[in-house]
Design a protein around this motif. Structure first.
Motif, PDB file in Angstrom:
ATOM      1  N   ASP A 184       0.651  -1.238   0.216  1.00  0.00           N
ATOM      2  CA  ASP A 184       0.046   0.160   0.190  1.00  0.00           C
ATOM      3  C   ASP A 184       0.287   1.250  -0.261  1.00  0.00           C
ATOM      4  OD1 ASP A 184      -2.154   1.919   0.209  1.00  0.00           O
ATOM      5  OD2 ASP A 184      -3.226   1.517   2.195  1.00  0.00           O
ATOM      6  N   ALA A 185       1.020   1.651  -0.717  1.00  0.00           N
ATOM      7  CA  ALA A 185       2.418   2.764  -1.533  1.00  0.00           C
ATOM      8  C   ALA A 185       1.296   4.406  -0.558  1.00  0.00           C
ATOM      9  CB  ALA A 185       2.239   2.693  -3.120  1.00  0.00           C
ATOM     10  N   GLU A 186       0.035   4.230   0.022  1.00  0.00           N
ATOM     11  CA  GLU A 186      -0.701   5.343  -0.072  1.00  0.00           C
ATOM     12  C   GLU A 186      -0.537   5.319   1.992  1.00  0.00           C
ATOM     13  OE1 GLU A 186      -0.888   8.130  -1.715  1.00  0.00           O
ATOM     14  OE2 GLU A 186      -0.169   6.598  -3.388  1.00  0.00           O
ATOM     15  N   TYR A 187      -0.787   4.329   1.941  1.00  0.00           N
ATOM     16  CA  TYR A 187      -0.242   4.354   3.466  1.00  0.00           C
ATOM     17  C   TYR A 187      -0.015   5.083   4.088  1.00  0.00           C
ATOM     18  CZ  TYR A 187      -1.617   1.826   8.026  1.00  0.00           C
ATOM     19  OH  TYR A 187      -1.358   1.701   9.595  1.00  0.00           O
ATOM     20  N   PRO A 188      -0.141   5.490   5.363  1.00  0.00           N
ATOM     21  CA  PRO A 188       0.655   6.921   5.772  1.00  0.00           C
ATOM     22  C   PRO A 188       2.305   6.729   6.469  1.00  0.00           C
ATOM     23  CG  PRO A 188      -1.285   7.392   6.766  1.00  0.00           C
ATOM     24  CD  PRO A 188      -1.419   5.911   5.426  1.00  0.00           C
ATOM     25  N   ASP A 189       1.691   5.327   7.059  1.00  0.00           N
ATOM     26  CA  ASP A 189       3.175   5.090   7.741  1.00  0.00           C
ATOM     27  C   ASP A 189       4.111   4.460   6.628  1.00  0.00           C
ATOM     28  OD1 ASP A 189       3.217   4.927  10.239  1.00  0.00           O
ATOM     29  OD2 ASP A 189       2.025   3.088  10.647  1.00  0.00           O
ATOM     30  N   SER A 190       3.839   3.569   5.451  1.00  0.00           N
ATOM     31  CA  SER A 190       4.782   3.816   4.241  1.00  0.00           C
ATOM     32  C   SER A 190       5.763   4.870   3.496  1.00  0.00           C
ATOM     33  CB  SER A 190       3.786   3.126   2.684  1.00  0.00           C
ATOM     34  OG  SER A 190       3.157   1.862   3.595  1.00  0.00           O
ATOM     35  N   HIS A 191       4.737   6.073   3.563  1.00  0.00           N
ATOM     36  CA  HIS A 191       4.916   7.055   3.414  1.00  0.00           C
ATOM     37  C   HIS A 191       5.746   7.822   4.186  1.00  0.00           C
ATOM     38  CE1 HIS A 191       5.234  10.859   1.784  1.00  0.00           C
ATOM     39  NE2 HIS A 191       5.757  11.967   2.603  1.00  0.00           N
ATOM     40  N   ARG A 192       5.709   7.223   5.500  1.00  0.00           N
ATOM     41  CA  ARG A 192       6.666   7.641   6.910  1.00  0.00           C
ATOM     42  C   ARG A 192       7.935   6.934   6.415  1.00  0.00           C
ATOM     43  NH1 ARG A 192       3.519   6.644  10.668  1.00  0.00           N
ATOM     44  NH2 ARG A 192       3.109   8.577  11.678  1.00  0.00           N
ATOM     45  N   CYS A 193       7.857   5.901   6.695  1.00  0.00           N
ATOM     46  CA  CYS A 193       9.160   4.987   6.514  1.00  0.00           C
ATOM     47  C   CYS A 193       9.757   5.617   5.064  1.00  0.00           C
ATOM     48  CB  CYS A 193       8.834   3.775   6.005  1.00  0.00           C
ATOM     49  SG  CYS A 193       8.406   2.608   8.333  1.00  0.00           S
ATOM     50  N   CYS A 250      -1.110  16.961  -1.669  1.00  0.00           N
ATOM     51  CA  CYS A 250      -1.573  17.178  -2.004  1.00  0.00           C
ATOM     52  C   CYS A 250      -3.031  16.478  -2.689  1.00  0.00           C
ATOM     53  CB  CYS A 250      -1.236  17.289  -3.746  1.00  0.00           C
ATOM     54  SG  CYS A 250       0.191  19.152  -3.733  1.00  0.00           S
ATOM     55  N   LYS A 251      -2.256  14.810  -2.361  1.00  0.00           N
ATOM     56  CA  LYS A 251      -3.319  13.813  -2.773  1.00  0.00           C
ATOM     57  C   LYS A 251      -4.222  13.668  -1.759  1.00  0.00           C
ATOM     58  CE  LYS A 251      -0.555   9.990  -5.053  1.00  0.00           C
ATOM     59  NZ  LYS A 251      -0.170   9.257  -5.188  1.00  0.00           N
ATOM     60  N   HIS A 252      -3.849  13.941  -0.658  1.00  0.00           N
ATOM     61  CA  HIS A 252      -4.803  13.430   0.436  1.00  0.00           C
ATOM     62  C   HIS A 252      -4.845  14.599   1.702  1.00  0.00           C
ATOM     63  CE1 HIS A 252      -3.900   9.211  -0.038  1.00  0.00           C
ATOM     64  NE2 HIS A 252      -1.950   9.849  -0.544  1.00  0.00           N
ATOM     65  N   GLN A 253      -5.358  15.764   0.705  1.00  0.00           N
ATOM     66  CA  GLN A 253      -5.711  16.649   2.011  1.00  0.00           C
ATOM     67  C   GLN A 253      -6.671  16.952   2.245  1.00  0.00           C
ATOM     68  OE1 GLN A 253      -5.060  19.795   2.146  1.00  0.00           O
ATOM     69  NE2 GLN A 253      -3.201  20.379   0.536  1.00  0.00           N
ATOM     70  N   ASP A 254      -7.471  15.738   2.715  1.00  0.00           N
ATOM     71  CA  ASP A 254      -8.669  16.297   3.477  1.00  0.00           C
ATOM     72  C   ASP A 254      -8.814  14.366   4.089  1.00  0.00           C
ATOM     73  OD1 ASP A 254      -9.818  17.404   1.693  1.00  0.00           O
ATOM     74  OD2 ASP A 254     -10.505  16.358   0.545  1.00  0.00           O
ATOM     75  N   SER A 255      -7.427  14.022   4.466  1.00  0.00           N
ATOM     76  CA  SER A 255      -6.962  12.893   5.469  1.00  0.00           C
ATOM     77  C   SER A 255      -6.300  13.348   6.209  1.00  0.00           C
ATOM     78  CB  SER A 255      -6.676  12.025   4.062  1.00  0.00           C
ATOM     79  OG  SER A 255      -6.231  11.061   5.818  1.00  0.00           O
ATOM     80  N   LEU A 256      -6.831  13.207   8.065  1.00  0.00           N
ATOM     81  CA  LEU A 256      -6.235  13.560   9.251  1.00  0.00           C
ATOM     82  C   LEU A 256      -4.490  13.161   9.228  1.00  0.00           C
ATOM     83  CD1 LEU A 256      -5.602  15.325  10.960  1.00  0.00           C
ATOM     84  CD2 LEU A 256      -6.912  13.181  12.487  1.00  0.00           C
ATOM     85  N   MET A 257      -4.515  11.583   9.120  1.00  0.00           N
ATOM     86  CA  MET A 257      -3.536  10.954   8.952  1.00  0.00           C
ATOM     87  C   MET A 257      -2.124  11.590   8.423  1.00  0.00           C
ATOM     88  SD  MET A 257      -3.723   9.617  11.836  1.00  0.00           S
ATOM     89  CE  MET A 257      -2.078   9.074  12.551  1.00  0.00           C
TER      90      MET A 257
END
Length: 500
Positions: free
Chosen positions: A311-320, A370-377
């Motif tokens: 899941d490339a769009e998962y927040p923790d994936s981006h964090r890592c 920009c891709k996830h403006q409305d998501s809190l996490m």
């Protein structure tokens, strides 16, 4: 609305246990257990663990012979870190009885509770006890091989072989291994090196308990001695030898805390997760954390690639992803041939990552926002990475979080507006503001804001929570808030016998 309806049902038929069970799940329904590296929290979306535990205990008292209700009550009490009751174990040493019965859900709940309280030694004992159950299951299979061949039950034999192949992919083992890895990571990050720290930890685990409950312990010891004398005749075998139960040489897990290399211990369980749960995001998140601490760059990069695959769009994936390349970028230039080989692999692989198509880390972070403006996490992860990449942008990161809006996900004439934020996410944001970004004013503003969204939450001290209403005034004289308690005895897994 759900609470008002179930209250009507309880008033109409106060002896129906099912109504109380529904009320329990309403209080606990909206939130899942949130366990994050070094920020272990627990609760449910309504956030009122005290009310849920009270309802569970009230339902349990209605039918003391119901094993299911007793188990549900124990689970809710563990979430609240309160004393629990064992109605269906032998009198005496209930912990060993539960271990002999392989009651893994209890040991997992106990280990998670100890982890949240900071008792890593006792948490490790519970998690490793679950791991031992699976080792025993593996050993017990050898008695089944000869039996199946002798009785020609080949279908059952094949099923048993398949079961053994996927044994360590069971959810209980996954939870136990992940919990043990997190404990070892915390132990590595905050080792007990100095004698003073070890003495403080020992005092925290059992000396305070002995000081406050000395008389109670002496009374319990006398009762146990009397029971042992009464059962001595029945505890003998045909040969006349007494069956002596083995004594636990490390009841508080202090030996486990003194391990010389916590990362090597964590790696043992990580290998089992990688082999048996390769499609779990949590597995590769733990792999990333362990290998980054071990300076295993290629293995950490492999974990990042697996996260992007799942899941490339998962927040923790981006964090890592951002943390990995930021760490690599801050390392000195390679000197040895091995280091040069590692760097050549990273340079060859980086163009294949779609997030880094001729972009810097900051640009990739902005595109993700920009891709996830409305998501809190997603906004929170972007803010955290913004601060890590450039600590001077702390105020910008805080503003990015505070500008998040709790939008309406669905509007229904009967239910009304449904907000998208979840309590576990809001708690994580509060912890981030308080401990990572270290902005106490922003953390306070966030707490006040979330108290309006979650009025039943004891963590945020909502207006309708037990932290305000003090539902358990009749027990210990005060209500623990956020699962905390000042009495070490309350936090321990004491299991008093409650008889009918």
């Amino acid at each position: 609305m759900a609470l008002s309806k179930i209250d009507e049902a309880i008033q109409h038929a106060p002896t129906v246990i099912d109504s109380y069970e529904v009320a329990i799940h309403i209080h606990l329904k909206w939130m899942e257990v949130f366990l994050f590296m070094n920020k272990n929290l627990d609760g449910h979306e309504a956030g009122d663990l005290v009310a849920a535990a009270s309802l569970a205990d009230e339902a349990r008292c209605m039918d003391l012979a119901d094993r299911y209700i007793n188990s549900e009550s124990v689970k809710r009490m563990w979430l609240w870190q309160k004393k629990t009751a064992a109605l269906f174990t032998k009198e005496g040493d209930q912990h060993n009885n539960l271990h002999d019965m392989q009651c893994m859900w209890y040991e997992l709940a106990s280990g998670e509770s100890y982890t949240r309280q900071g008792y890593l030694g006792q948490a490790l004992k519970k998690f490793l006890a679950v791991e031992k159950h699976y080792a025993d299951i593996t050993e017990d299979q050898f008695d089944f091989h000869s039996y199946c061949l002798r009785k020609m039950t080949l279908r059952a034999y094949v099923e048993m072989l398949k079961f053994q192949d996927r044994l360590h992919s069971h959810s209980y083992f996954h939870k136990a291994a992940a919990g043990a890895i997190r404990c070892y990571l915390q132990l590595y990050d905050s080792p007990l090196n100095s004698p003073a720290e070890e003495e403080d930890h020992t005092l925290k685990t059992h000396q305070k308990k002995k000081m406050k409950k000395q008389r109670k312990a002496e009374r319990a010891k006398k009762e146990a001695d009397e029971k042992n004398e009464e059962s001595s005749a029945s505890g003998t075998s045909k040969s006349g030898k007494r069956h002596v139960k083995p004594v636990d040489p490390d009841p508080y897990g202090e030996r486990l805390l003194k391990t010389e290399d916590p990362l090597s211990e964590a790696t043992k369980y990580l290998k089992l997760l990688l082999k048996n749960s390769p499609d779990s995001l949590e597995t590769h998140l733990l792999s990333f954390e362990v290998n980054m601490r071990k300076q295993k760059i290629l293995l950490a990069f492999q974990a990042v690639k697996q996260l992007l695959r799942l899941d490339a769009e998962y927040p923790d994936s981006h964090r890592c992803l951002i943390k990995f390349f930021h760490k690599v970028g801050s390392m000195p230039a390679p000197a040895t041939d091995a280091e040069k080989l590692v760097w050549s692999v990273l340079e060859a692989e980086r163009p294949s990552i779609s997030q880094f198509q001729e972009k810097t880390l900051s640009e990739a972070n902005e595109i993700f926002l920009c891709k996830h403006q409305d998501s809190l996490m997603h906004r929170v992860v972007v803010a955290e990475m913004l601060y890590i990449l450039d600590p001077t942008k702390k105020l910008e990161a805080v503003k990015l979080i505070e500008d998040s809006s709790n939008i309406v996900e669905l509007t229904n004439a009967a239910l009304g507006p449904i907000m998208t934020w979840k309590l576990k996410d809001c708690i994580a944001v509060h912890q981030l503001l308080e401990k990572v970004l270290v902005d106490q004013d922003a953390a306070l503003r966030w707490k006040v804001r979330c108290a309006e969204y979650f009025p039943y939450s004891t963590y945020f001290e909502g207006s309708r929570s037990s932290a305000v209403n003090n539902l358990f005034n009749n027990q210990e004289g005060k209500t623990p808030v956020n699962g905390d308690t000042s009495d070490p005895e309350i936090s321990q897994s004491t299991i008093p016998i409650i008889s009918n």
